[in-house]
Design a protein around this motif. Structure first.
Motif, PDB file in Angstrom:
ATOM      1  N   UNK A 471       0.831  -1.206   0.000  1.00  0.00           N
ATOM      2  CA  UNK A 471       0.000   0.000   0.000  1.00  0.00           C
ATOM      3  C   UNK A 471       0.865   1.254   0.000  1.00  0.00           C
ATOM      4  N   UNK A 472       0.229   2.401  -0.188  1.00  0.00           N
ATOM      5  CA  UNK A 472       0.958   3.670  -0.253  1.00  0.00           C
ATOM      6  C   UNK A 472       1.739   3.946   1.024  1.00  0.00           C
ATOM      7  N   UNK A 473       1.186   3.550   2.155  1.00  0.00           N
ATOM      8  CA  UNK A 473       1.883   3.766   3.425  1.00  0.00           C
ATOM      9  C   UNK A 473       3.201   2.987   3.461  1.00  0.00           C
ATOM     10  N   UNK A 474       3.153   1.771   2.917  1.00  0.00           N
ATOM     11  CA  UNK A 474       4.378   0.976   2.863  1.00  0.00           C
ATOM     12  C   UNK A 474       5.430   1.599   1.973  1.00  0.00           C
ATOM     13  N   UNK A 475       5.006   2.099   0.806  1.00  0.00           N
ATOM     14  CA  UNK A 475       5.957   2.759  -0.084  1.00  0.00           C
ATOM     15  C   UNK A 475       6.501   4.037   0.549  1.00  0.00           C
ATOM     16  N   UNK A 476       5.676   4.729   1.328  1.00  0.00           N
ATOM     17  CA  UNK A 476       6.137   5.951   1.989  1.00  0.00           C
ATOM     18  C   UNK A 476       7.242   5.636   2.991  1.00  0.00           C
ATOM     19  N   UNK A 477       7.041   4.592   3.802  1.00  0.00           N
ATOM     20  CA  UNK A 477       8.063   4.209   4.785  1.00  0.00           C
ATOM     21  C   UNK A 477       9.361   3.821   4.070  1.00  0.00           C
ATOM     22  N   UNK A 478       9.216   3.064   3.005  1.00  0.00           N
ATOM     23  CA  UNK A 478      10.401   2.632   2.266  1.00  0.00           C
ATOM     24  C   UNK A 478      11.134   3.830   1.672  1.00  0.00           C
ATOM     25  N   UNK A 479      10.401   4.736   1.010  1.00  0.00           N
ATOM     26  CA  UNK A 479      11.035   5.874   0.332  1.00  0.00           C
ATOM     27  C   UNK A 479      11.694   6.830   1.307  1.00  0.00           C
ATOM     28  N   UNK A 480      11.180   6.917   2.510  1.00  0.00           N
ATOM     29  CA  UNK A 480      11.790   7.780   3.512  1.00  0.00           C
ATOM     30  C   UNK A 480      13.146   7.251   3.977  1.00  0.00           C
ATOM     31  N   UNK A 481      13.367   5.937   3.810  1.00  0.00           N
ATOM     32  CA  UNK A 481      14.606   5.332   4.300  1.00  0.00           C
ATOM     33  C   UNK A 481      15.587   4.944   3.202  1.00  0.00           C
ATOM     34  N   UNK A 482      15.147   4.979   1.953  1.00  0.00           N
ATOM     35  CA  UNK A 482      16.031   4.560   0.872  1.00  0.00           C
ATOM     36  C   UNK A 482      17.244   5.483   0.742  1.00  0.00           C
ATOM     37  N   UNK A 483      17.164   6.666   1.314  1.00  0.00           N
ATOM     38  CA  UNK A 483      18.296   7.610   1.251  1.00  0.00           C
ATOM     39  C   UNK A 483      19.537   7.093   1.973  1.00  0.00           C
ATOM     40  N   UNK A 484      19.366   6.080   2.818  1.00  0.00           N
ATOM     41  CA  UNK A 484      20.511   5.527   3.545  1.00  0.00           C
ATOM     42  C   UNK A 484      21.306   4.532   2.690  1.00  0.00           C
ATOM     43  N   UNK A 485      20.798   4.200   1.518  1.00  0.00           N
ATOM     44  CA  UNK A 485      21.530   3.319   0.601  1.00  0.00           C
ATOM     45  C   UNK A 485      22.456   4.170  -0.261  1.00  0.00           C
ATOM     46  N   UNK A 486      23.528   4.648   0.322  1.00  0.00           N
ATOM     47  CA  UNK A 486      24.387   5.649  -0.298  1.00  0.00           C
ATOM     48  C   UNK A 486      25.033   5.188  -1.605  1.00  0.00           C
ATOM     49  N   UNK A 487      25.197   3.886  -1.806  1.00  0.00           N
ATOM     50  CA  UNK A 487      25.860   3.393  -3.012  1.00  0.00           C
ATOM     51  C   UNK A 487      24.875   2.864  -4.045  1.00  0.00           C
ATOM     52  N   UNK A 488      23.584   3.064  -3.833  1.00  0.00           N
ATOM     53  CA  UNK A 488      22.562   2.538  -4.736  1.00  0.00           C
ATOM     54  C   UNK A 488      22.665   3.180  -6.119  1.00  0.00           C
ATOM     55  N   UNK A 489      22.663   2.326  -7.158  1.00  0.00           N
ATOM     56  CA  UNK A 489      22.699   2.822  -8.538  1.00  0.00           C
ATOM     57  C   UNK A 489      21.388   2.540  -9.275  1.00  0.00           C
ATOM     58  N   UNK A 490      20.688   1.452  -8.923  1.00  0.00           N
ATOM     59  CA  UNK A 490      19.447   1.084  -9.618  1.00  0.00           C
ATOM     60  C   UNK A 490      18.384   0.666  -8.609  1.00  0.00           C
ATOM     61  N   UNK A 491      17.173   1.191  -8.818  1.00  0.00           N
ATOM     62  CA  UNK A 491      16.022   0.833  -7.989  1.00  0.00           C
ATOM     63  C   UNK A 491      14.833   0.592  -8.913  1.00  0.00           C
ATOM     64  N   UNK A 492      14.137  -0.524  -8.710  1.00  0.00           N
ATOM     65  CA  UNK A 492      12.974  -0.843  -9.541  1.00  0.00           C
ATOM     66  C   UNK A 492      11.776  -1.133  -8.646  1.00  0.00           C
ATOM     67  N   UNK A 493      10.736  -0.306  -8.790  1.00  0.00           N
ATOM     68  CA  UNK A 493       9.498  -0.511  -8.035  1.00  0.00           C
ATOM     69  C   UNK A 493       8.315  -0.570  -9.013  1.00  0.00           C
ATOM     70  N   UNK A 494       8.582  -0.983 -10.244  1.00  0.00           N
ATOM     71  CA  UNK A 494       7.542  -1.040 -11.266  1.00  0.00           C
ATOM     72  C   UNK A 494       6.401  -1.978 -10.862  1.00  0.00           C
ATOM     73  N   UNK A 495       5.211  -1.698 -11.414  1.00  0.00           N
ATOM     74  CA  UNK A 495       4.058  -2.568 -11.219  1.00  0.00           C
ATOM     75  C   UNK A 495       4.008  -3.594 -12.348  1.00  0.00           C
ATOM     76  N   UNK A 496       3.316  -4.693 -12.104  1.00  0.00           N
ATOM     77  CA  UNK A 496       3.203  -5.719 -13.131  1.00  0.00           C
ATOM     78  C   UNK A 496       2.389  -5.191 -14.311  1.00  0.00           C
ATOM     79  N   UNK A 497       2.554  -5.765 -15.501  1.00  0.00           N
ATOM     80  CA  UNK A 497       1.914  -5.235 -16.717  1.00  0.00           C
ATOM     81  C   UNK A 497       0.400  -5.118 -16.650  1.00  0.00           C
ATOM     82  N   UNK A 498      -0.248  -5.937 -15.851  1.00  0.00           N
ATOM     83  CA  UNK A 498      -1.718  -5.906 -15.798  1.00  0.00           C
ATOM     84  C   UNK A 498      -2.253  -4.866 -14.824  1.00  0.00           C
ATOM     85  N   UNK A 499      -1.361  -4.088 -14.199  1.00  0.00           N
ATOM     86  CA  UNK A 499      -1.765  -3.155 -13.146  1.00  0.00           C
ATOM     87  C   UNK A 499      -1.373  -1.731 -13.499  1.00  0.00           C
ATOM     88  N   UNK A 500      -2.129  -0.794 -12.978  1.00  0.00           N
ATOM     89  CA  UNK A 500      -1.798   0.628 -13.106  1.00  0.00           C
ATOM     90  C   UNK A 500      -2.337   1.349 -11.877  1.00  0.00           C
TER      91      UNK A 500
END
Length: 557
Positions: A471-500
């Motif tokens: 849910x959106x709340x889960x993505x919010x918690x994740x996005x608030x903490x992803x800044x601690x991944x200082x060496x991150x080069x690629x992140x994929x949070x895409x939805x499956x083709x049947x979803x929008x």
């Protein structure tokens, strides 16, 4: 194949770019004893540079004419440098790398013109140039000028049968050759003896790559007969030649004479259950083998049941790839006795073997005996809760793990907590893939807490795509903490083709986090819809930070 193209095309770009003219003028033949040098160059042109009838059939070659003066020599070298500059390449350190340069037929003639100026050339790479096909004979006729050549790469050149025959004749004079790559040339298939029949016993060849050459079973039998002559062979890649499985008996017999072999790739070669028995008998002779790729041979399933004992003798094996081999429950049982004995193993790929799901508990639990393991790919194996639990427990004993792929195993969803200890102590983890794992909000919240405490500080790639239940709340918690991944080069949070779905307020948190990640270049967000206000935020982000970060929103955004 595209990855190979990319890799090859960048291979020549990392070398220092020195002047071609300076390289060949520097303190040498033209600068000292000019008269003697001129005489030697004229002798070379008149004795070694006689074009054959085939060469005369092509367009005029500058190199077919003797260089009669210092002025001619200097003019030719200036043309050579202009040619290389046009391609953005240079001849450096005995290496001429022109792969993926879109050479024309005229450019191939310019390559021929270069050869007299490179008597010490050791590496020639003209791969991924379609126009080489049909024109290779003009190059091979001058191979005697570069008799010190050690590396010759002609991958994806659309070679013709005549090219293959001409190459075979040219290889007679290249006695120092150590690497030959003819991959992705379909006309090699059915004609392989025309190229390699001149190899004699005691050949210095160390690497032979014939990927996707449309080899026939007869070609495979020829390779088996040729292998005993290649005592120095270290790498043999026959991948994507689906007809050679029928001649594996001959190949396996030949392998028994290649005790120095370190890499054997038979990916997608039409191997059968019987192939496993034949290879197992050869393994006893391959005591130096470090990499074994038998992947994408779907008829292999069932072959390991009674024919894997000798696999355990490969004590130096570092890479074992068995993905998409239709492994059966009995195969897994047999491999359970073997794989834990491969103490040097660093990479293990068991992906896309869906029958493993209910039978791999013992195998996965015994991975703890592989402390050197750096890459574990077990995606799309239909793992069940018991097998996932066994894997989670064993993974805590893999301190060197850098790549961990669990994608397409639905049992991970709601159970990521089982990997909590693993995620805390895998300080070396670089890549974590959890695509289509049925993750729920609690899972990403747990992942966010681990990230916040700094336990995944070395992570460079994180794939959470196709997990639509968050849910959106889960993505919010994740996005608030992803800044601690200082060496991150690629992140994929895409939805499956049947979803929008529409992006929530968490998108602003994501932008704030990305602004603090100096290494990130790619963010997958396919099928997430951005309303006008968020599109404007993204545009302002690009204007303010002026960094090359690609937000992949898919085709319809």
């Amino acid at each position: 194949m595209s990855q190979t193209r990319k890799k090859n095309s960048s291979d020549g770009e990392t070398k220092p770019r020195t002047s071609f003219v300076n390289k060949f003028l520097r303190g040498s033949k033209l600068m000292s004893s000019k008269a003697e040098s001129r005489k030697e160059s004229n002798d070379l042109a008149t004795t070694d540079f006689q074009p054959s009838n085939d060469a005369q059939k092509t367009a005029t070659l500058d190199t077919a004419q003797p260089l009669t003066s210092d002025e001619d020599w200097g003019s030719r070298m200036e043309k050579n440098e202009q040619f290389l500059q046009k391609l953005g390449r240079t001849a450096v350190d005995k290496c001429l790398d022109l792969n993926n340069c879109r050479l024309t037929a005229a450019d191939v003639r310019e390559v021929v013109a270069l050869l007299p100026f490179l008597p010490d050339l050791e590496k020639l790479d003209i791969s991924w140039n379609d126009s080489v096909g049909g024109n290779l004979h003009s190059v091979t006729q001058q191979m005697h000028l570069v008799s010190k050549l050690k590396i010759l790469r002609l991958g994806s050149c659309r070679l013709t049968t005549d090219d293959v025959r001409a190459l075979g004749e040219a290889l007679k004079v290249i006695l120092e050759l150590k690497e030959l790559n003819l991959s992705w040339n379909s006309e090699v298939g059915g004609n392989l003896p025309l190229t390699l029949q001149k190899f004699q016993e005691g050949s210095k060849l160390q690497m032979l790559e014939l990927v996707d050459c449309d080899l026939t079973s007869e070609d495979g039998a020829f390779v088996g007969q040729l292998l005993p002559m290649m005592q120095n062979l270290e790498v043999l890649d026959l991948s994507i030649n689906r007809n050679i499985g029928a001649s594996l008996n001959s190949i396996a017999q030949g392998l028994k004479s290649t005790s120095n072999l370190k890499v054997l790739k038979l990916h997608s070669c039409g191997l059968s259950q019987e192939s496993v028995r034949l290879l197992d008998a050869a393994f006893r002779s391959l005591c130096e083998l470090k990499k074994l790729d038998l992947s994408c041979n779907r008829e292999l399933g069932g072959g390991f049941e009674d024919s894997s004992a000798q696999l355990a003798t490969l004590e130096h094996l570092e890479v074992l790839d068995l993905h998409q081999c239709s492994l059966t429950a009995d195969d897994v049982m047999s491999l359970t006795q073997v794989i834990p004995l491969l103490s040097s193993l660093q990479e293990l790929d068991l992906s896309a073997n869906k029958k493993m799901g209910s039978s791999s508990e013992n195998l996965l639990s015994r991975l703890r005996f592989l402390p050197a393991l750096k890459s574990l790919l077990i995606n799309s194996c239909a793992l069940e809760s018991e097998t996932f639990t066994a894997l989670a427990e064993a993974s805590t004993y893999l301190p060197a793990l850098e790549i961990f792929d669990l994608s397409w195993n639905k049992c991970v969803g709601g159970n990521l907590k089982l990997l909590l200890e693993t995620l805390k102590f895998l300080a070396s983890l670089r890549v974590l893939r959890l695509s289509s794992c049925g993750l729920v909000t609690e899972d990403v919240a747990l992942l966010a807490s681990v990230i916040h405490t700094g336990h995944l500080a070395k992570l460079r790639e994180l794939d959470l795509s196709y997990n639509d239940s968050i849910c959106d709340a889960g993505w919010a918690i994740f996005c608030q903490n992803v800044r601690f991944l200082k060496e991150l080069t690629e992140l994929d949070i895409s939805l499956r083709p049947s979803t929008s779905r529409d992006c929530g307020q968490w998108f602003r948190h994501l932008l704030c986090a990305v602004a603090k990640l100096s290494e990130i270049t790619e963010i997958g967000m396919k099928r997430w819809n951005l309303p006008t206000s968020q599109e404007e935020e993204l545009e302002h982000f690009h204007q303010d930070h002026r960094r090359s970060i690609h937000f992949d929103l898919g085709e319809f955004q």
